[in-house]
Scaffold this motif. Sequence first.
Motif, PDB file in Angstrom:
ATOM      1  N   GLU A  41     -79.762 -56.611 -33.802  1.00 60.87           N
ATOM      2  CA  GLU A  41     -79.101 -55.520 -34.505  1.00 60.87           C
ATOM      3  C   GLU A  41     -80.012 -54.307 -34.611  1.00 60.87           C
ATOM      4  O   GLU A  41     -81.230 -54.414 -34.563  1.00 60.87           O
ATOM      5  CB  GLU A  41     -78.620 -55.952 -35.890  1.00 60.87           C
ATOM      6  N   SER A  42     -79.371 -53.164 -34.763  1.00 62.21           N
ATOM      7  CA  SER A  42     -80.125 -51.920 -34.868  1.00 62.21           C
ATOM      8  C   SER A  42     -80.917 -51.878 -36.174  1.00 62.21           C
ATOM      9  O   SER A  42     -82.093 -51.573 -36.192  1.00 62.21           O
ATOM     10  CB  SER A  42     -79.173 -50.726 -34.790  1.00 62.21           C
ATOM     11  N   PHE A  43     -80.239 -52.159 -37.293  1.00 61.28           N
ATOM     12  CA  PHE A  43     -80.946 -52.182 -38.580  1.00 61.28           C
ATOM     13  C   PHE A  43     -80.055 -52.829 -39.623  1.00 61.28           C
ATOM     14  O   PHE A  43     -78.871 -53.093 -39.403  1.00 61.28           O
ATOM     15  CB  PHE A  43     -81.363 -50.775 -39.019  1.00 61.28           C
ATOM     16  N   ARG A  44     -80.647 -53.071 -40.792  1.00 63.03           N
ATOM     17  CA  ARG A  44     -79.919 -53.629 -41.921  1.00 63.03           C
ATOM     18  C   ARG A  44     -80.057 -52.719 -43.132  1.00 63.03           C
ATOM     19  O   ARG A  44     -81.077 -52.067 -43.316  1.00 63.03           O
ATOM     20  CB  ARG A  44     -80.448 -55.024 -42.269  1.00 63.03           C
TER      21      ARG A  44
ATOM     22  N   ASP B 218     -85.331 -61.336 -60.785  1.00 64.41           N
ATOM     23  CA  ASP B 218     -86.560 -61.964 -60.286  1.00 64.41           C
ATOM     24  C   ASP B 218     -86.438 -62.310 -58.806  1.00 64.41           C
ATOM     25  O   ASP B 218     -87.397 -62.130 -58.044  1.00 64.41           O
ATOM     26  CB  ASP B 218     -86.867 -63.233 -61.087  1.00 64.41           C
ATOM     27  N   GLU B 219     -85.280 -62.823 -58.392  1.00 61.07           N
ATOM     28  CA  GLU B 219     -85.114 -63.205 -56.992  1.00 61.07           C
ATOM     29  C   GLU B 219     -85.197 -61.998 -56.072  1.00 61.07           C
ATOM     30  O   GLU B 219     -85.786 -62.062 -54.988  1.00 61.07           O
ATOM     31  CB  GLU B 219     -83.782 -63.923 -56.794  1.00 61.07           C
ATOM     32  N   ALA B 220     -84.625 -60.876 -56.509  1.00 63.70           N
ATOM     33  CA  ALA B 220     -84.704 -59.657 -55.709  1.00 63.70           C
ATOM     34  C   ALA B 220     -86.151 -59.189 -55.583  1.00 63.70           C
ATOM     35  O   ALA B 220     -86.606 -58.808 -54.495  1.00 63.70           O
ATOM     36  CB  ALA B 220     -83.849 -58.558 -56.337  1.00 63.70           C
ATOM     37  N   GLN B 221     -86.903 -59.217 -56.682  1.00 66.60           N
ATOM     38  CA  GLN B 221     -88.296 -58.791 -56.629  1.00 66.60           C
ATOM     39  C   GLN B 221     -89.128 -59.743 -55.773  1.00 66.60           C
ATOM     40  O   GLN B 221     -90.026 -59.303 -55.042  1.00 66.60           O
ATOM     41  CB  GLN B 221     -88.873 -58.699 -58.043  1.00 66.60           C
ATOM     42  N   ARG B 222     -88.833 -61.032 -55.830  1.00 69.59           N
ATOM     43  CA  ARG B 222     -89.548 -61.995 -54.996  1.00 69.59           C
ATOM     44  C   ARG B 222     -89.263 -61.742 -53.508  1.00 69.59           C
ATOM     45  O   ARG B 222     -90.166 -61.789 -52.672  1.00 69.59           O
ATOM     46  CB  ARG B 222     -89.144 -63.419 -55.398  1.00 69.59           C
ATOM     47  N   TRP B 223     -88.003 -61.462 -53.193  1.00 71.60           N
ATOM     48  CA  TRP B 223     -87.655 -61.157 -51.802  1.00 71.60           C
ATOM     49  C   TRP B 223     -88.373 -59.889 -51.330  1.00 71.60           C
ATOM     50  O   TRP B 223     -88.893 -59.846 -50.210  1.00 71.60           O
ATOM     51  CB  TRP B 223     -86.140 -60.979 -51.663  1.00 71.60           C
ATOM     52  N   LEU B 224     -88.419 -58.888 -52.182  1.00 70.44           N
ATOM     53  CA  LEU B 224     -89.105 -57.650 -51.820  1.00 70.44           C
ATOM     54  C   LEU B 224     -90.586 -57.904 -51.529  1.00 70.44           C
ATOM     55  O   LEU B 224     -91.130 -57.401 -50.540  1.00 70.44           O
ATOM     56  CB  LEU B 224     -88.961 -56.620 -52.944  1.00 70.44           C
ATOM     57  N   ARG B 225     -91.239 -58.695 -52.380  1.00 70.75           N
ATOM     58  CA  ARG B 225     -92.671 -58.948 -52.216  1.00 70.75           C
ATOM     59  C   ARG B 225     -92.968 -59.846 -51.019  1.00 70.75           C
ATOM     60  O   ARG B 225     -93.935 -59.601 -50.285  1.00 70.75           O
ATOM     61  CB  ARG B 225     -93.237 -59.597 -53.486  1.00 70.75           C
ATOM     62  N   GLU B 226     -92.142 -60.879 -50.822  1.00 66.03           N
ATOM     63  CA  GLU B 226     -92.500 -61.934 -49.876  1.00 66.03           C
ATOM     64  C   GLU B 226     -91.806 -61.843 -48.524  1.00 66.03           C
ATOM     65  O   GLU B 226     -92.333 -62.370 -47.535  1.00 66.03           O
ATOM     66  CB  GLU B 226     -92.192 -63.301 -50.503  1.00 66.03           C
ATOM     67  N   GLN B 227     -90.645 -61.182 -48.448  1.00 65.38           N
ATOM     68  CA  GLN B 227     -89.894 -61.248 -47.207  1.00 65.38           C
ATOM     69  C   GLN B 227     -89.457 -59.902 -46.646  1.00 65.38           C
ATOM     70  O   GLN B 227     -89.030 -59.834 -45.493  1.00 65.38           O
ATOM     71  CB  GLN B 227     -88.651 -62.133 -47.394  1.00 65.38           C
ATOM     72  N   SER B 228     -89.542 -58.834 -47.433  1.00 68.69           N
ATOM     73  CA  SER B 228     -89.055 -57.544 -46.930  1.00 68.69           C
ATOM     74  C   SER B 228     -89.989 -56.937 -45.902  1.00 68.69           C
ATOM     75  O   SER B 228     -89.557 -56.166 -45.037  1.00 68.69           O
ATOM     76  CB  SER B 228     -88.870 -56.563 -48.089  1.00 68.69           C
ATOM     77  N   GLY B 229     -91.299 -57.251 -46.017  1.00 68.93           N
ATOM     78  CA  GLY B 229     -92.267 -56.659 -45.106  1.00 68.93           C
ATOM     79  C   GLY B 229     -92.740 -55.274 -45.512  1.00 68.93           C
ATOM     80  O   GLY B 229     -93.517 -54.648 -44.780  1.00 68.93           O
ATOM     81  N   PHE B 230     -92.324 -54.787 -46.671  1.00 65.29           N
ATOM     82  CA  PHE B 230     -92.725 -53.459 -47.108  1.00 65.29           C
ATOM     83  C   PHE B 230     -94.167 -53.454 -47.609  1.00 65.29           C
ATOM     84  O   PHE B 230     -94.652 -54.439 -48.172  1.00 65.29           O
ATOM     85  CB  PHE B 230     -91.812 -52.952 -48.225  1.00 65.29           C
TER      86      PHE B 230
ATOM     87  N   ASN C 248     -87.939 -48.404 -39.546  1.00 70.80           N
ATOM     88  CA  ASN C 248     -87.021 -48.108 -38.443  1.00 70.80           C
ATOM     89  C   ASN C 248     -85.950 -49.183 -38.255  1.00 70.80           C
ATOM     90  O   ASN C 248     -84.990 -48.986 -37.507  1.00 70.80           O
ATOM     91  CB  ASN C 248     -87.793 -47.923 -37.133  1.00 70.80           C
ATOM     92  N   ARG C 249     -86.080 -50.331 -38.966  1.00 68.59           N
ATOM     93  CA  ARG C 249     -85.095 -51.406 -38.820  1.00 68.59           C
ATOM     94  C   ARG C 249     -84.461 -51.845 -40.134  1.00 68.59           C
ATOM     95  O   ARG C 249     -83.622 -52.744 -40.146  1.00 68.59           O
ATOM     96  CB  ARG C 249     -85.763 -52.644 -38.172  1.00 68.59           C
ATOM     97  N   LEU C 250     -84.851 -51.217 -41.231  1.00 67.01           N
ATOM     98  CA  LEU C 250     -84.386 -51.700 -42.531  1.00 67.01           C
ATOM     99  C   LEU C 250     -84.342 -50.561 -43.539  1.00 67.01           C
ATOM    100  O   LEU C 250     -85.252 -49.732 -43.588  1.00 67.01           O
ATOM    101  CB  LEU C 250     -85.328 -52.801 -43.046  1.00 67.01           C
ATOM    102  N   ILE C 251     -83.273 -50.525 -44.326  1.00 66.15           N
ATOM    103  CA  ILE C 251     -83.221 -49.661 -45.506  1.00 66.15           C
ATOM    104  C   ILE C 251     -82.795 -50.535 -46.680  1.00 66.15           C
ATOM    105  O   ILE C 251     -81.802 -51.257 -46.609  1.00 66.15           O
ATOM    106  CB  ILE C 251     -82.271 -48.450 -45.321  1.00 66.15           C
ATOM    107  N   VAL C 252     -83.593 -50.498 -47.734  1.00 62.85           N
ATOM    108  CA  VAL C 252     -83.289 -51.225 -48.955  1.00 62.85           C
ATOM    109  C   VAL C 252     -83.132 -50.200 -50.068  1.00 62.85           C
ATOM    110  O   VAL C 252     -84.039 -49.399 -50.312  1.00 62.85           O
ATOM    111  CB  VAL C 252     -84.392 -52.236 -49.314  1.00 62.85           C
TER     112      VAL C 252
END
Length: 199
Positions: free
Chosen positions: A35-38, A47-59, A110-114
């Motif tokens: 895919e082009s991006f998400r 808490d789950e959103a913050q955990r995803w941001l820290r551990e899986q978003s790659g930011f 270039n592949r993700l906007i949160v």
Amino acid sequence: MAAPAHGFLFGFSFTADGVRELRGLEEAAAPAGPESFRWINLDWRADEAQRWLREQSGFDPHALRAALTPRARPRASHFGEVLLVVLRAVNFNEGQAREDLVSLRALLTNRLIVTLRRARVRAAENVAAEVRGGLVCREPVELLAHLLVHVTVPMHDFLEEIGEKLDAFEDRVADPEQTPDRTEIADLRRQLIALRKSI
């Protein structure tokens, strides 16, 4: 409407073949594929959103720290390959004053906007409705442009409304046959003070 406990509000995967709506953070965290991006929209208090941001978003951690600052001011900053944009939008939430602006933060690669929010932000919901209705974006910055339109147009209209009320009040003050309503100018003053603090 209360936000879900996991913080995932909605998400979309934009591909060359069209747009697919994501069902949760499990899909948002899946390998990217072709895919082009998400686009992921989160209530960052969860808490789950913050955990995803820290551990899986790659930011970048510095970008995340800046994005999650409780009283972040409007800004646009680069953190390596991450662009952080903090916006303030007119508050359309029931029972709240429009001048009590709501914050929308966006982190882009270039592949993700949160996009991140606490209170509901109509701009994000409107763009999501457009995507469901057929809007296709080729890259995150194009989607950000649509968000900016939905933030700035209501803000412009709101400021125009206040300006027109001030003009009308000045006309009544200048007319000796009219008695201006002092409560009206007090309300306008309160709105302007609130906007000045937020913008």
